[in-house]
Scaffold this active site. Structure first.
Site, PDB file in Angstrom:
ATOM      1  N   TYR A  50     -17.328  -2.078 -77.168  1.00 29.77           N
ATOM      2  CA  TYR A  50     -18.552  -2.279 -77.956  1.00 29.77           C
ATOM      3  C   TYR A  50     -19.634  -1.282 -77.786  1.00 29.77           C
ATOM      4  CZ  TYR A  50     -17.003  -7.136 -79.640  1.00 29.77           C
ATOM      5  OH  TYR A  50     -16.448  -7.926 -80.163  1.00 29.77           O
TER       6      TYR A  50
ATOM      7  N   ASP B 260     -20.112 -12.108 -84.528  1.00 27.98           N
ATOM      8  CA  ASP B 260     -21.109 -12.944 -84.471  1.00 27.98           C
ATOM      9  C   ASP B 260     -22.111 -12.454 -85.993  1.00 27.98           C
ATOM     10  OD1 ASP B 260     -22.457 -15.165 -84.192  1.00 27.98           O
ATOM     11  OD2 ASP B 260     -23.656 -14.836 -82.582  1.00 27.98           O
TER      12      ASP B 260
END
Length: 348
Positions: free
Chosen positions: A157, A98
């Site tokens: 992540y 994003d």
């Protein structure tokens, strides 16, 4: 699990050189002259890249011209170098990060109708055209069946939280600042509830990119590591829904502040409704999040039978100069003997 991680550390894969030099193309060379002669081959050649980027200035990965995205800039560089268009290159990324999210181990692939005898010049040309916030760390030949997105087995992540009353200015673009004192033990207890296979509908924002997303994902681990003032949240799973990681982090922040008990996690998971999470937390900001690695089965990462070696970039070396190499000729040419002068002897 038997997965190979791409991104967290350099891959050791090597490809064999093409045995027939007449079927190989020269390296990339200079950008303005980089248009290898096209070969008449029965199939295209696939190439895998490992990419790192500081996402601060960019509108995420997914292709968009303005504001520019990572995919747009990488495609532009490839188009200039290969003289192919977007439809021919078919660039695909493993993760559609994003806006504002960073990456150390994003993986992407593209195809060309020609091959190379070396990838180093192509690699150098790519990084020469890209802005300094984006770097291609590796380029390697890939098997025809490899797909950066669909071959993925897991992704890892990291989310960084700077837990101190005063923010470190050197981490302000890469870590979320929490002035509230957090309880790492409570956060670990809560994170353990995420591990396993669950329906994560409560932690997914609506996305225009996913037509029919599968809300059932498996998380292999969710670790909370303390590194001085930094709390590093590390999560690995089969895949993640839109903003899922940031939503999980947001809830853990509330639990770390002791505003909520750890056992609220299974209750929100069971609701399978995003509105349930919205009662307690909003999404964590994007700048603390980084895609560290994309993991694949070892077999899919095997190099093709023929092809150039993987490129990790050129290493530049400077020739060493010894003091003796700088000495001038002796007095026969009318110059003093510098070695004698340096050693304190009289100059003759």
């Amino acid at each position: 699990m038997g997965f190979a991680a791409i991104g967290s550390s350099s891959s050791s894969l090597r490809a064999l050189s093409l045995s027939n030099p007449s079927q190989r193309l020269k390296g990339a060379g200079e950008v303005q002259n980089h248009q290898p002669a096209k070969l008449t081959l029965p199939c295209s050649h696939k190439w895998r890249m490992v990419i790192a980027y500081d996402g601060t200035k960019f509108s995420g990965w997914q292709y968009q011209q303005f504001p520019p995205t990572i995919q747009y800039l990488i495609e532009n560089a490839l188009i200039r170098i290969t003289k192919l268009d977007r439809k021919e290159l078919r660039l695909v990324g493993a993760s559609r990060t994003d806006t504002g999210v960073h990456a150390w181990g994003q993986v992407a692939h593209f195809v060309t109708p020609f091959t190379y005898d070396s990838l180093q010049s192509l690699h150098a040309a790519m990084n020469g055209l890209l802005p300094p916030e984006i770097r291609v760390r590796e380029i390697s030949p890939a098997l025809p069946e490899f797909h950066a997105r669909f071959s993925t087995k897991s992704k890892t992540y990291h989310y960084k939280i700077y837990n101190n009353p005063i923010m470190d200015p050197f981490l302000s673009l890469y870590a979320y600042h929490s002035a509230h004192k957090l309880n790492p033990a409570a956060m670990r207890e809560a994170a353990a509830y995420f591990v396993g296979k669950h329906d994560f509908s409560s932690f997914a924002n609506a996305s225009h990119n996913d037509r029919l997303p599968d809300h059932v994902k498996e998380i292999f681990r969710f670790d909370i590591n303390e590194m001085g003032a930094v709390l590093q949240l590390e999560v690995e799973g089969t895949g993640f829904l839109y903003r899922q990681v940031r939503n999980m982090v947001a809830l853990l922040l509330q639990i770390g502040r002791e505003a909520l008990p750890p056992n609220v996690v299974p209750k929100i998971l069971a609701a399978q409704d995003r509105r349930e999470l919205a009662k307690f937390a909003l999404s964590a900001p994007p700048h603390g999040l980084c895609l560290m690695s994309v993991n694949y089965d070892h077999d899919i990462l095997k190099p093709p039978e023929v092809g150039p070696d993987i490129s990790f970039g050129r290493t530049h070396q400077v020739s060493k100069c010894g003091f003796g190499d700088m000495l001038l000729p002796a007095s026969k040419k009318g110059f003093p003997n510098l070695r004698s002068w340096y050693q304190g002897a009289p100059i003759t």
